[in-house]
Design a protein around this motif. Structure first.
Motif: not given
Length: 290
Positions: A135-143
């Motif tokens: 989608l070309g969207r920012p990605y947030a990775f939850a550690l």
């Protein structure tokens, strides 16, 4: 909460990280966040997640059927269609409009940049990585929720990223749970309270941040101690310098564009002190008001 914060702030971005979209109708979220963005144009972030965010019984009460997250990609597409009012011709929702929509106060009802919230895809699974890249969207990775490989996840996201009308290059965030305190022993105790809150949720009890002394005196079983120990390691805790060193290592490993702190602890004072100590370490200012 976001509406309240809009009235208390003027410059900082505000967002939800996140909305577990299978728990909600996309049209409802489009209208809620369209309204928030109308009140604070260009300052609203909308984080979209796929997991239930709770135990399965509560998820069933929210979703009404157990396969709600099987079509998460379609739900995101539907939400974006409502937010931008750009469903293709012939789509069943072509003439269904979220209010306020992106055309509000725009001449000839033509959408303009910044008139929708900034959408983020959240998660730590391969599915969410592929979707954010596609989608070309920012990605947030939850550690703070697991022990997944953030380095590989962000590399995969960057390799597969496809530029979109809202983002020309990949943009990634990593979040993690932290407690910073002048006394490292107190920081460890406060991190333990957050682990106990997670354990309570696993036991189908309320998510509550209990006082450290109550957590310390809890007669945990062997399995429960294992869960608590896992979260002790997962939530970074210590002095400001110790926590900052962990943040520096995380940046070196992931090259994340942003690192988000999920403050842990049993009181507002503990959360505030965490922010103060990290801000002091990075010379970002020392005052935290509200």
């Amino acid at each position: 909460m976001l509406a309240r914060l809009i009235g208390e702030t003027t410059n900082i971005r505000l967002g939800a990280g996140g909305v577990m979209l299978p728990n909600h109708a996309p049209l409802l979220i489009a209208e809620q966040f369209g309204m928030l963005n109308a009140m604070a144009p260009g300052r609203i972030d909308l984080g979209l997640g796929r997991p239930p965010g709770t135990d399965m019984a509560t998820a069933a009460a929210l979703r009404r059927h157990k396969h709600a997250n099987d079509n998460f990609g379609e739900q995101v597409d539907e939400l974006l269609g409502f937010l931008r009012a750009d469903f293709p011709s012939g789509h069943p929702y072509q003439h269904v409009h979220a209010v306020p929509g992106p055309w509000q106060n725009v001449e000839n009802r033509v959408p303009a940049a910044g008139l929708s919230p900034e959408e983020w895809i959240l998660g730590s699974s391969t599915f969410s990585i592929h979707l954010a890249a596609e989608l070309g969207r920012p990605y947030a990775f939850a550690l703070q929720f697991g022990d997944a490989d953030a380095v590989s996840a962000l590399r995969l996201y960057r390799e597969q990223f496809q530029p979109s009308e809202v983002l020309a290059e990949p943009y990634a965030l990593v979040s993690l749970g932290v407690v910073a305190h002048d006394d490292p022993h107190e920081a460890a105790l406060q991190a333990r309270t957050a682990g106990m809150a997670m354990l309570r949720m696993f036991k189908r009890e309320s998510y509550s941040l209990l006082p450290p002394e109550e957590v310390a005196n809890y007669p945990a079983t062997l399995n429960e101690r294992h869960v608590l120990d896992v979260y002790d390691k997962r939530f970074v805790n210590g002095t400001g310098a110790t926590v900052a060193a962990a943040l520096d290592r995380l940046y070196e490993q992931t090259q994340a564009d942003e690192i988000m702190l999920v403050t842990m602890g049993s009181s507002r004072a503990v959360h505030v002190r965490t922010i103060e100590l990290i801000a002091q370490h990075y010379q970002l200012g020392v005052g935290v008001n509200s």
